[in-house]
Design a protein around this motif. Structure first.
Motif, short mmCIF file in Angstrom:
data_model
loop_
_atom_site.label_atom_id
_atom_site.label_comp_id
_atom_site.label_asym_id
_atom_site.label_seq_id
_atom_site.Cartn_x
_atom_site.Cartn_y
_atom_site.Cartn_z
N THR A 11 0.85 -1.18 0.00
CA THR A 11 0.00 0.00 0.00
C THR A 11 0.89 1.23 0.00
O THR A 11 2.11 1.13 0.20
N LEU A 12 0.29 2.39 -0.20
CA LEU A 12 1.07 3.63 -0.16
C LEU A 12 1.68 3.81 1.23
O LEU A 12 2.84 4.22 1.36
N GLY A 13 0.92 3.48 2.27
CA GLY A 13 1.44 3.58 3.64
C GLY A 13 2.61 2.64 3.87
O GLY A 13 3.61 3.02 4.50
N ALA A 14 2.50 1.40 3.37
CA ALA A 14 3.60 0.44 3.51
C ALA A 14 4.83 0.93 2.76
O ALA A 14 5.95 0.83 3.26
N LEU A 15 4.63 1.47 1.57
CA LEU A 15 5.75 1.98 0.78
C LEU A 15 6.45 3.12 1.51
O LEU A 15 7.69 3.15 1.60
N ALA A 16 5.68 4.05 2.06
CA ALA A 16 6.27 5.16 2.80
C ALA A 16 7.00 4.67 4.05
O ALA A 16 8.09 5.17 4.37
N ALA B 119 12.11 3.75 6.81
CA ALA B 119 12.91 2.85 7.64
C ALA B 119 14.25 2.53 6.99
O ALA B 119 15.24 2.33 7.69
N LEU B 120 14.27 2.48 5.67
CA LEU B 120 15.53 2.18 4.96
C LEU B 120 16.31 3.43 4.60
O LEU B 120 17.37 3.34 3.99
N LEU C 8 11.87 -6.05 8.25
CA LEU C 8 11.21 -4.75 8.28
C LEU C 8 10.22 -4.62 7.11
O LEU C 8 9.08 -4.19 7.29
N ILE C 9 10.64 -5.03 5.93
CA ILE C 9 9.80 -4.93 4.74
C ILE C 9 8.60 -5.87 4.84
O ILE C 9 7.46 -5.47 4.55
N ALA D 269 10.01 -15.52 1.74
CA ALA D 269 9.81 -14.12 2.07
C ALA D 269 10.32 -13.22 0.95
O ALA D 269 9.65 -12.26 0.56
N MET D 270 11.50 -13.54 0.41
CA MET D 270 12.05 -12.74 -0.71
C MET D 270 11.13 -12.81 -1.93
O MET D 270 10.88 -11.79 -2.58
N ARG D 271 10.63 -14.00 -2.24
CA ARG D 271 9.72 -14.14 -3.39
C ARG D 271 8.44 -13.33 -3.17
O ARG D 271 7.96 -12.65 -4.08
#
Length: 99
Positions: free
Chosen positions: A24-29, A34-35, A57-58, A85-87
């Protein structure tokens, strides 16, 4: 578990159960902040060279985006395949950014 790929949802098996991840936009922000990324191109470069801590974290941010707040809170205590998780992270970004 049924996911809405049009919304950008994907699935990750966590502790023997399917969980929904969504960029989501919130997750992206949250992930950018965080990174320490100032723009999407910074994030793209950072995603190519993740640490395990970055991956956690992601995944937590994507779980919250998918409505899985409780699983996000207990992620490090549950059985999760790093490769899976990476996939799932890759898939969530492909779906979420329309690539």
């Amino acid at each position: 578990m049924s996911v809405n790929t049009v919304r950008g949802e994907t699935v990750l098996r966590i502790g023997g159960q399917d969980a929904s991840l969504c960029l989501t936009l919130g997750a992206l922000a949250e992930i950018e902040g965080a990174l320490g990324c100032k723009q999407i191109s910074d994030l793209q470069a950072r995603l190519r060279d993740l640490s395990a801590q970055d991956l956690v974290l992601i995944v937590k941010a994507l779980l919250r985006g998918g409505g899985e707040t409780n699983r996000a809170a207990s992620l490090t205590e549950l059985d999760v395949s790093p490769a899976a998780a990476m996939r799932a992270v890759s898939q969530a970004f492909r779906l979420g950014l329309g690539e």
